[in-house]
Design a protein around this motif. Structure first.
Motif, PDB file in Angstrom:
ATOM      1  N   HIS A  37       0.867  -1.178   0.000  1.00 51.84           N
ATOM      2  CA  HIS A  37       0.000   0.000   0.000  1.00 51.84           C
ATOM      3  C   HIS A  37       0.907   1.232   0.000  1.00 51.84           C
ATOM      4  O   HIS A  37       0.928   2.019   0.944  1.00 51.84           O
ATOM      5  CB  HIS A  37      -0.920   0.002   1.221  1.00 51.84           C
ATOM      6  CG  HIS A  37      -1.817  -1.194   1.283  1.00 51.84           C
ATOM      7  ND1 HIS A  37      -2.889  -1.341   0.443  1.00 51.84           N
ATOM      8  CD2 HIS A  37      -1.782  -2.297   2.057  1.00 51.84           C
ATOM      9  CE1 HIS A  37      -3.500  -2.489   0.715  1.00 51.84           C
ATOM     10  NE2 HIS A  37      -2.838  -3.088   1.688  1.00 51.84           N
ATOM     11  N   ARG A  39       1.017   4.045  -1.635  1.00 46.60           N
ATOM     12  CA  ARG A  39       0.480   5.404  -1.629  1.00 46.60           C
ATOM     13  C   ARG A  39       0.107   5.837  -0.210  1.00 46.60           C
ATOM     14  O   ARG A  39       0.463   6.922   0.239  1.00 46.60           O
ATOM     15  CB  ARG A  39      -0.729   5.497  -2.547  1.00 46.60           C
ATOM     16  CG  ARG A  39      -1.225   6.905  -2.749  1.00 46.60           C
ATOM     17  CD  ARG A  39      -2.448   6.961  -3.647  1.00 46.60           C
ATOM     18  NE  ARG A  39      -2.309   6.218  -4.866  1.00 46.60           N
ATOM     19  CZ  ARG A  39      -2.023   6.749  -6.048  1.00 46.60           C
ATOM     20  NH1 ARG A  39      -1.837   8.040  -6.142  1.00 46.60           N
ATOM     21  NH2 ARG A  39      -1.928   6.004  -7.120  1.00 46.60           N
ATOM     22  N   GLU A  40      -0.598   4.976   0.521  1.00 50.54           N
ATOM     23  CA  GLU A  40      -0.960   5.289   1.907  1.00 50.54           C
ATOM     24  C   GLU A  40       0.283   5.422   2.781  1.00 50.54           C
ATOM     25  O   GLU A  40       0.364   6.306   3.639  1.00 50.54           O
ATOM     26  CB  GLU A  40      -1.874   4.209   2.473  1.00 50.54           C
ATOM     27  CG  GLU A  40      -3.217   4.117   1.792  1.00 50.54           C
ATOM     28  CD  GLU A  40      -3.982   2.882   2.217  1.00 50.54           C
ATOM     29  OE1 GLU A  40      -3.594   2.243   3.212  1.00 50.54           O
ATOM     30  OE2 GLU A  40      -4.973   2.561   1.551  1.00 50.54           O
ATOM     31  N   SER A  42       3.291   6.308   1.823  1.00 52.74           N
ATOM     32  CA  SER A  42       3.998   7.539   1.483  1.00 52.74           C
ATOM     33  C   SER A  42       3.314   8.757   2.092  1.00 52.74           C
ATOM     34  O   SER A  42       3.976   9.691   2.546  1.00 52.74           O
ATOM     35  CB  SER A  42       4.074   7.690  -0.030  1.00 52.74           C
ATOM     36  OG  SER A  42       4.806   6.631  -0.592  1.00 52.74           O
ATOM     37  N   VAL A  43       1.991   8.745   2.091  1.00 57.96           N
ATOM     38  CA  VAL A  43       1.264   9.850   2.721  1.00 57.96           C
ATOM     39  C   VAL A  43       1.537   9.869   4.228  1.00 57.96           C
ATOM     40  O   VAL A  43       1.711  10.942   4.819  1.00 57.96           O
ATOM     41  CB  VAL A  43      -0.249   9.759   2.412  1.00 57.96           C
ATOM     42  CG1 VAL A  43      -1.045  10.745   3.250  1.00 57.96           C
ATOM     43  CG2 VAL A  43      -0.501  10.009   0.929  1.00 57.96           C
ATOM     44  N   ILE A  87       3.888  13.993   0.074  1.00 60.04           N
ATOM     45  CA  ILE A  87       2.441  13.794  -0.031  1.00 60.04           C
ATOM     46  C   ILE A  87       1.966  14.113  -1.443  1.00 60.04           C
ATOM     47  O   ILE A  87       1.151  13.374  -2.021  1.00 60.04           O
ATOM     48  CB  ILE A  87       1.701  14.641   1.024  1.00 60.04           C
ATOM     49  CG1 ILE A  87       1.978  14.080   2.413  1.00 60.04           C
ATOM     50  CG2 ILE A  87       0.205  14.673   0.752  1.00 60.04           C
ATOM     51  CD1 ILE A  87       1.473  14.945   3.546  1.00 60.04           C
ATOM     52  N   ALA A  88       2.453  15.200  -2.025  1.00 63.47           N
ATOM     53  CA  ALA A  88       2.042  15.568  -3.382  1.00 63.47           C
ATOM     54  C   ALA A  88       2.420  14.487  -4.390  1.00 63.47           C
ATOM     55  O   ALA A  88       1.619  14.139  -5.269  1.00 63.47           O
ATOM     56  CB  ALA A  88       2.667  16.905  -3.766  1.00 63.47           C
ATOM     57  N   ALA A  90       2.885  11.284  -3.775  1.00 60.10           N
ATOM     58  CA  ALA A  90       2.087  10.085  -3.520  1.00 60.10           C
ATOM     59  C   ALA A  90       0.675  10.234  -4.061  1.00 60.10           C
ATOM     60  O   ALA A  90       0.097   9.281  -4.586  1.00 60.10           O
ATOM     61  CB  ALA A  90       2.039   9.795  -2.021  1.00 60.10           C
ATOM     62  N   VAL A  91       0.127  11.415  -3.976  1.00 68.40           N
ATOM     63  CA  VAL A  91      -1.251  11.636  -4.423  1.00 68.40           C
ATOM     64  C   VAL A  91      -1.336  11.761  -5.945  1.00 68.40           C
ATOM     65  O   VAL A  91      -2.309  11.338  -6.551  1.00 68.40           O
ATOM     66  CB  VAL A  91      -1.832  12.891  -3.729  1.00 68.40           C
ATOM     67  CG1 VAL A  91      -3.158  13.286  -4.316  1.00 68.40           C
ATOM     68  CG2 VAL A  91      -1.976  12.623  -2.236  1.00 68.40           C
ATOM     69  N   THR A  92      -0.311  12.310  -6.575  1.00 67.41           N
ATOM     70  CA  THR A  92      -0.406  12.585  -8.005  1.00 67.41           C
ATOM     71  C   THR A  92       0.106  11.469  -8.907  1.00 67.41           C
ATOM     72  O   THR A  92      -0.130  11.526 -10.115  1.00 67.41           O
ATOM     73  CB  THR A  92       0.359  13.880  -8.362  1.00 67.41           C
ATOM     74  OG1 THR A  92       1.718  13.744  -7.966  1.00 67.41           O
ATOM     75  CG2 THR A  92      -0.275  15.072  -7.676  1.00 67.41           C
ATOM     76  N   THR A  94      -0.276   8.424 -10.889  1.00 67.59           N
ATOM     77  CA  THR A  94      -1.543   7.822 -11.297  1.00 67.59           C
ATOM     78  C   THR A  94      -1.432   6.359 -11.695  1.00 67.59           C
ATOM     79  O   THR A  94      -2.430   5.672 -11.812  1.00 67.59           O
ATOM     80  CB  THR A  94      -2.132   8.598 -12.496  1.00 67.59           C
ATOM     81  OG1 THR A  94      -1.189   8.600 -13.558  1.00 67.59           O
ATOM     82  CG2 THR A  94      -2.464  10.009 -12.088  1.00 67.59           C
TER      83      THR A  94
END
Length: 101
Positions: A37, A39-40, A42-43, A87-88, A90-92, A94
């Motif tokens: 997981h 992405r989570e 990394s956030v 955070i940016a 990880a969120v971006t 795709t």
């Protein structure tokens, strides 16, 4: 446990408590990354840096412990900058997985 040892333990927790909180969040982030997981995780890692920046702003120098590396201003800028970038990213990102096609 004697009274002296309890006071010493409280003093140590007071000094290293902020670092322990940030490290706990980071360990949770690493666990999330290792369990696929990313992405989570990394956030959470970026959030740990933002928590470190917040604690660096709020706590005095004698209570911040090992989170104080440089001057307060430089620490806050670095923690905040790296946290927001992490955070940016990880969120971006795709793509669904990070493995090669």
């Amino acid at each position: 446990m004697s009274l002296f040892r309890r006071r010493d333990l409280r003093a140590q927790l007071s000094m290293h408590g902020p670092l322990l909180l940030v490290m706990l969040i980071m360990v949770l982030g690493f666990v999330r990354v290792l369990t696929a997981h990313w992405r989570e995780g990394s956030v959470l890692l970026g959030g740990a840096l933002l928590v470190a920046a917040t604690l660096r702003i709020l706590l005095p120098d004698d209570r911040i412990g090992l989170l104080a590396i440089r001057s307060r201003v430089i620490d806050v800028w670095c923690y905040t900058g790296f946290g927001l970038v992490m955070i940016a990213l990880a969120v971006t990102i795709t793509r669904a997985t990070l493995t090669a096609p």
